[in-house]
Motif scaffolding. Structure first.
Motif, PDB file in Angstrom:
ATOM      1  N   ASN A  14       0.812  -1.221   0.000  1.00  0.00           N
ATOM      2  CA  ASN A  14       0.000   0.000   0.000  1.00  0.00           C
ATOM      3  C   ASN A  14       0.843   1.269   0.000  1.00  0.00           C
ATOM      4  O   ASN A  14       0.469   2.274  -0.609  1.00  0.00           O
ATOM      5  CB  ASN A  14      -0.928   0.011   1.214  1.00  0.00           C
ATOM      6  N   PHE A  15       1.967   1.230   0.691  1.00  0.00           N
ATOM      7  CA  PHE A  15       2.740   2.451   0.886  1.00  0.00           C
ATOM      8  C   PHE A  15       3.976   2.543  -0.002  1.00  0.00           C
ATOM      9  O   PHE A  15       4.721   3.505   0.078  1.00  0.00           O
ATOM     10  CB  PHE A  15       3.158   2.575   2.346  1.00  0.00           C
ATOM     11  N   SER A  16       4.190   1.513  -0.832  1.00  0.00           N
ATOM     12  CA  SER A  16       5.381   1.549  -1.681  1.00  0.00           C
ATOM     13  C   SER A  16       5.323   2.698  -2.680  1.00  0.00           C
ATOM     14  O   SER A  16       6.360   3.209  -3.109  1.00  0.00           O
ATOM     15  CB  SER A  16       5.538   0.215  -2.418  1.00  0.00           C
ATOM     16  N   ILE A  17       4.118   3.105  -3.054  1.00  0.00           N
ATOM     17  CA  ILE A  17       3.987   4.195  -4.025  1.00  0.00           C
ATOM     18  C   ILE A  17       3.661   5.514  -3.340  1.00  0.00           C
ATOM     19  O   ILE A  17       3.313   6.482  -4.025  1.00  0.00           O
ATOM     20  CB  ILE A  17       2.886   3.867  -5.055  1.00  0.00           C
ATOM     21  N   ALA A  21      -7.032  11.136 -11.475  1.00  0.00           N
ATOM     22  CA  ALA A  21      -7.761  10.790 -10.247  1.00  0.00           C
ATOM     23  C   ALA A  21      -8.100   9.304 -10.214  1.00  0.00           C
ATOM     24  O   ALA A  21      -7.977   8.646  -9.169  1.00  0.00           O
ATOM     25  CB  ALA A  21      -9.029  11.631 -10.154  1.00  0.00           C
ATOM     26  N   LYS A  22      -8.523   8.740 -11.334  1.00  0.00           N
ATOM     27  CA  LYS A  22      -8.840   7.309 -11.398  1.00  0.00           C
ATOM     28  C   LYS A  22      -7.597   6.459 -11.159  1.00  0.00           C
ATOM     29  O   LYS A  22      -7.657   5.422 -10.488  1.00  0.00           O
ATOM     30  CB  LYS A  22      -9.455   6.974 -12.762  1.00  0.00           C
ATOM     31  N   LYS A  33      -7.073   3.883  -8.157  1.00  0.00           N
ATOM     32  CA  LYS A  33      -6.788   2.489  -8.469  1.00  0.00           C
ATOM     33  C   LYS A  33      -5.659   1.948  -7.606  1.00  0.00           C
ATOM     34  O   LYS A  33      -5.640   0.760  -7.236  1.00  0.00           O
ATOM     35  CB  LYS A  33      -6.425   2.358  -9.959  1.00  0.00           C
ATOM     36  N   HIS A  34      -4.720   2.807  -7.247  1.00  0.00           N
ATOM     37  CA  HIS A  34      -3.579   2.401  -6.428  1.00  0.00           C
ATOM     38  C   HIS A  34      -3.781   2.729  -4.946  1.00  0.00           C
ATOM     39  O   HIS A  34      -2.815   2.781  -4.186  1.00  0.00           O
ATOM     40  CB  HIS A  34      -2.304   3.058  -6.954  1.00  0.00           C
ATOM     41  N   ILE A  70      -3.657   7.408   1.687  1.00  0.00           N
ATOM     42  CA  ILE A  70      -3.472   6.071   1.136  1.00  0.00           C
ATOM     43  C   ILE A  70      -3.633   5.095   2.300  1.00  0.00           C
ATOM     44  O   ILE A  70      -2.850   5.100   3.235  1.00  0.00           O
ATOM     45  CB  ILE A  70      -2.102   5.919   0.448  1.00  0.00           C
ATOM     46  N   GLY A  71      -4.708   4.313   2.245  1.00  0.00           N
ATOM     47  CA  GLY A  71      -5.048   3.500   3.403  1.00  0.00           C
ATOM     48  C   GLY A  71      -5.445   4.420   4.537  1.00  0.00           C
ATOM     49  O   GLY A  71      -6.284   5.297   4.392  1.00  0.00           O
TER      50      GLY A  71
END
Length: 209
Positions: free
Chosen positions: A78-81, A129-130, A134-135, A178-179
């Motif tokens: 989840n946090f790699s990006i 935004a999509k 998605k990520h 993110i999360g």
């Protein structure tokens, strides 16, 4: 007949002792043997309980290790990006500012070339935004939501007695997460002077002061 022949021959002392041994002595040996077996059984049961406890502890530790490993993998995924996504927020902001800079009246009167350009910018903004969504990157646009210091940053207060205090009334800049990790808090204006609103611990806080 010789009278000596009628006499019984004397018994061996050891034989006589065995024949005359009381029954209680034999029963005592049985009791001792039974007690010894019970002691052995109790000792084995103690060993079994100890081994069972060790097994349960080892199993629990393995489960904890497995859950930690799964969480580490999920966090890494989840946090790699996160760093890349945070950098892309500036791109999203610039696309939004470009669209907001065009007055609706000017856009309505624009020629086909300018309209096509604006539509292209809008399409790019939506696709970005999509892609972020998605990520796992989600937009924080908390209008009319209760202020949450974990995800929002209050920039100013807006007097409004018609709604509870501490409600997000205006979003100056949307935030992203993110999360459960905040990439950027939403910059907001919150209401002031309304009725009491529930605090984080379930009580009521008077924010009219």
């Amino acid at each position: 007949m010789n009278s000596d022949e009628n006499k019984q021959s004397p018994l061996d002392p050891a034989q006589a002792a065995n024949e005359n041994a009381p029954e209680s002595r034999q029963g005592g040996a049985y009791v001792d043997e039974r007690i010894g077996l019970e002691v052995q059984i109790a000792d084995l049961e103690t060993q079994v309980a100890a081994l069972k406890d060790k097994y349960l502890r080892a199993h629990a530790e393995m489960e904890n290790t497995r859950r930690r490993a799964e969480k580490d993998v999920a966090d890494a995924r989840n946090f790699s990006i996160a760093g890349f996504a945070r950098d892309m927020l500036a791109v999203a902001d610039n696309l939004g500012r470009a669209l907001e800079a065009v007055d609706p009246a000017i856009r309505e009167a624009a020629d086909a070339t300018l309209k096509g350009l604006l539509e292209g910018v809008e399409l790019t903004s939506r696709e970005l935004a999509k892609t972020l969504e998605k990520h796992g990157v989600r937009l924080l646009d908390p209008v009319d939501q209760k202020f949450d210091p974990n995800f929002h940053q209050a920039m100013f207060e807006i007097p409004d007695d018609t709604v509870p205090a501490g409600i997000v009334k205006q979003v100056v800049q949307p935030g992203y997460a993110i999360g459960e990790r905040v990439l950027r808090p939403a910059l907001v204006g919150i209401t002031k002077g309304g009725p009491k609103t529930a605090s984080a611990n379930g009580g009521e806080v008077d924010k009219t002061a």
